[in-house]
Design a protein around this motif. Structure first.
Motif, PDB file in Angstrom:
ATOM      1  N   ASP A  88      -3.750   5.005  -5.820  1.00  0.00           N
ATOM      2  CA  ASP A  88      -3.177   6.308  -5.495  1.00  0.00           C
ATOM      3  C   ASP A  88      -1.863   6.540  -6.230  1.00  0.00           C
ATOM      4  OD1 ASP A  88      -1.618   4.466  -4.155  1.00  0.00           O
ATOM      5  OD2 ASP A  88      -1.787   5.439  -2.195  1.00  0.00           O
ATOM      6  N   ARG A  89      -1.529   5.617  -7.139  1.00  0.00           N
ATOM      7  CA  ARG A  89      -0.324   5.734  -7.967  1.00  0.00           C
ATOM      8  C   ARG A  89      -0.523   4.882  -9.212  1.00  0.00           C
ATOM      9  NH1 ARG A  89       2.325   1.884  -3.435  1.00  0.00           N
ATOM     10  NH2 ARG A  89       0.480   2.518  -2.388  1.00  0.00           N
ATOM     11  N   LYS A  90       0.400   4.973 -10.135  1.00  0.00           N
ATOM     12  CA  LYS A  90       0.309   4.174 -11.351  1.00  0.00           C
ATOM     13  C   LYS A  90       0.484   2.697 -11.001  1.00  0.00           C
ATOM     14  CE  LYS A  90       2.360   7.802 -14.158  1.00  0.00           C
ATOM     15  NZ  LYS A  90       3.532   8.214 -14.934  1.00  0.00           N
ATOM     16  N   PRO A  91      -0.181   1.815 -11.739  1.00  0.00           N
ATOM     17  CA  PRO A  91      -0.011   0.381 -11.455  1.00  0.00           C
ATOM     18  C   PRO A  91       1.455  -0.061 -11.493  1.00  0.00           C
ATOM     19  CG  PRO A  91      -1.851   0.700 -12.945  1.00  0.00           C
ATOM     20  CD  PRO A  91      -1.181   2.043 -12.777  1.00  0.00           C
ATOM     21  N   THR A  92       2.245   0.537 -12.371  1.00  0.00           N
ATOM     22  CA  THR A  92       3.660   0.162 -12.474  1.00  0.00           C
ATOM     23  C   THR A  92       4.463   0.594 -11.252  1.00  0.00           C
ATOM     24  OG1 THR A  92       4.077   2.186 -13.718  1.00  0.00           O
ATOM     25  CG2 THR A  92       3.693   0.169 -14.996  1.00  0.00           C
ATOM     26  N   GLU A  93       3.914   1.489 -10.434  1.00  0.00           N
ATOM     27  CA  GLU A  93       4.599   1.934  -9.222  1.00  0.00           C
ATOM     28  C   GLU A  93       4.213   1.111  -7.995  1.00  0.00           C
ATOM     29  OE1 GLU A  93       3.671   6.112  -8.973  1.00  0.00           O
ATOM     30  OE2 GLU A  93       4.846   6.585 -10.759  1.00  0.00           O
ATOM     31  N   LEU A  94       3.273   0.196  -8.158  1.00  0.00           N
ATOM     32  CA  LEU A  94       2.892  -0.694  -7.060  1.00  0.00           C
ATOM     33  C   LEU A  94       3.980  -1.736  -6.845  1.00  0.00           C
ATOM     34  CD1 LEU A  94      -0.786  -1.473  -8.134  1.00  0.00           C
ATOM     35  CD2 LEU A  94      -0.101  -0.103  -6.149  1.00  0.00           C
ATOM     36  N   SER A  95       4.012  -2.305  -5.672  1.00  0.00           N
ATOM     37  CA  SER A  95       4.874  -3.468  -5.452  1.00  0.00           C
ATOM     38  C   SER A  95       4.411  -4.548  -6.431  1.00  0.00           C
ATOM     39  CB  SER A  95       4.725  -3.942  -4.010  1.00  0.00           C
ATOM     40  OG  SER A  95       4.324  -5.267  -3.926  1.00  0.00           O
ATOM     41  N   PRO A  96       5.340  -5.270  -7.050  1.00  0.00           N
ATOM     42  CA  PRO A  96       4.936  -6.314  -8.009  1.00  0.00           C
ATOM     43  C   PRO A  96       4.010  -7.368  -7.386  1.00  0.00           C
ATOM     44  CG  PRO A  96       7.293  -5.924  -8.164  1.00  0.00           C
ATOM     45  CD  PRO A  96       6.802  -5.127  -6.993  1.00  0.00           C
ATOM     46  N   VAL A  97       4.195  -7.645  -6.114  1.00  0.00           N
ATOM     47  CA  VAL A  97       3.336  -8.625  -5.447  1.00  0.00           C
ATOM     48  C   VAL A  97       1.909  -8.097  -5.359  1.00  0.00           C
ATOM     49  CG1 VAL A  97       2.876  -9.812  -3.264  1.00  0.00           C
ATOM     50  CG2 VAL A  97       5.209  -9.671  -4.132  1.00  0.00           C
ATOM     51  N   GLU A  98       1.759  -6.876  -4.863  1.00  0.00           N
ATOM     52  CA  GLU A  98       0.412  -6.317  -4.743  1.00  0.00           C
ATOM     53  C   GLU A  98      -0.211  -6.081  -6.115  1.00  0.00           C
ATOM     54  OE1 GLU A  98       1.933  -3.653  -1.956  1.00  0.00           O
ATOM     55  OE2 GLU A  98       1.791  -5.284  -0.507  1.00  0.00           O
ATOM     56  N   HIS A  99       0.590  -5.694  -7.085  1.00  0.00           N
ATOM     57  CA  HIS A  99       0.088  -5.523  -8.451  1.00  0.00           C
ATOM     58  C   HIS A  99      -0.446  -6.862  -8.967  1.00  0.00           C
ATOM     59  CE1 HIS A  99       0.942  -3.860 -12.773  1.00  0.00           C
ATOM     60  NE2 HIS A  99      -0.337  -3.943 -12.503  1.00  0.00           N
ATOM     61  N   ALA A 100       0.307  -7.930  -8.765  1.00  0.00           N
ATOM     62  CA  ALA A 100      -0.124  -9.260  -9.210  1.00  0.00           C
ATOM     63  C   ALA A 100      -1.426  -9.667  -8.529  1.00  0.00           C
ATOM     64  CB  ALA A 100       0.976 -10.288  -8.935  1.00  0.00           C
ATOM     65  N   ILE A 101      -1.530  -9.425  -7.235  1.00  0.00           N
ATOM     66  CA  ILE A 101      -2.736  -9.789  -6.483  1.00  0.00           C
ATOM     67  C   ILE A 101      -3.932  -8.973  -6.970  1.00  0.00           C
ATOM     68  CG2 ILE A 101      -3.827  -9.715  -4.193  1.00  0.00           C
ATOM     69  CD1 ILE A 101      -0.945 -10.369  -3.083  1.00  0.00           C
ATOM     70  N   LEU A 102      -3.738  -7.683  -7.195  1.00  0.00           N
ATOM     71  CA  LEU A 102      -4.834  -6.840  -7.685  1.00  0.00           C
ATOM     72  C   LEU A 102      -5.268  -7.253  -9.093  1.00  0.00           C
ATOM     73  CD1 LEU A 102      -3.706  -3.370  -6.316  1.00  0.00           C
ATOM     74  CD2 LEU A 102      -5.728  -4.677  -5.604  1.00  0.00           C
ATOM     75  N   LEU A 103      -4.316  -7.560  -9.955  1.00  0.00           N
ATOM     76  CA  LEU A 103      -4.667  -8.029 -11.294  1.00  0.00           C
ATOM     77  C   LEU A 103      -5.464  -9.326 -11.218  1.00  0.00           C
ATOM     78  CD1 LEU A 103      -1.331  -7.339 -13.218  1.00  0.00           C
ATOM     79  CD2 LEU A 103      -3.557  -6.296 -13.713  1.00  0.00           C
ATOM     80  N   LEU A 104      -5.024 -10.233 -10.386  1.00  0.00           N
ATOM     81  CA  LEU A 104      -5.711 -11.508 -10.224  1.00  0.00           C
ATOM     82  C   LEU A 104      -7.127 -11.290  -9.683  1.00  0.00           C
ATOM     83  CD1 LEU A 104      -5.173 -14.601 -10.374  1.00  0.00           C
ATOM     84  CD2 LEU A 104      -4.676 -14.464  -7.941  1.00  0.00           C
ATOM     85  N   GLY A 105      -7.256 -10.452  -8.664  1.00  0.00           N
ATOM     86  CA  GLY A 105      -8.576 -10.168  -8.104  1.00  0.00           C
ATOM     87  C   GLY A 105      -9.489  -9.490  -9.107  1.00  0.00           C
TER      88      GLY A 105
END
Length: 145
Positions: A70-87
């Protein structure tokens, strides 16, 4: 035994998080993480594959995730961004791991490291990505009999 896969994911999330924040070379991140308690017990082969896969393919992974955010990946919390990238890396490139395991592990990581309701967000995004990338596996799991 090849080591602990869950711990490998935890260390990979820490490494991806560090990379997102300062883009230092993965060799430096790995060196630092190797000095952390618990590193010797991990599945190092899996850890390296996940960390390098995310760092090398972050652009592609962000594109795949973006349609479900619902937003740009760069606007995500870095933790959640890292988890989503890993998943996303695991869903797309580690087909030997069942999609349910990938989603459950991502949700658990978000519960441990993410914000209060971050695990719900991660679950929703990962579920949609799995339905798109692992169609046969997801359909088979969801259809009775």
């Amino acid at each position: 035994m090849s080591g602990n896969r869950r711990k490998a994911r935890e260390f990979a999330v820490q490494g991806v998080y560090q990379w997102l924040l300062n883009h230092q070379p993965t060799e430096n991140i790995v060196k630092q993480l190797r000095d952390t308690d618990g590193y010797r017990a991990i599945d190092e082969k899996m850890f390296m594959a996940l960390l390098n896969g995310v760092v090398d393919g972050a652009g592609e992974l962000d594109l795949r995730l973006a349609q479900f955010l619902d937003r740009k990946p760069t606007e995500l919390s870095p933790v959640e961004h890292a988890i989503l990238l890993l998943g996303a890396q695991e869903l797309l490139h580690h087909l030997e791991v069942p999609y349910r395991v990938v989603i459950n592990e991502a949700v658990e990581l978000a519960k441990i490291y993410g914000g209060t309701d971050g695990h719900k967000y991660v679950n929703g995004v990962m579920d949609k990505l799995a339905a798109q990338t692992r169609v046969v596996e997801v359909d088979k799991q969801r259809k009775p009999g």
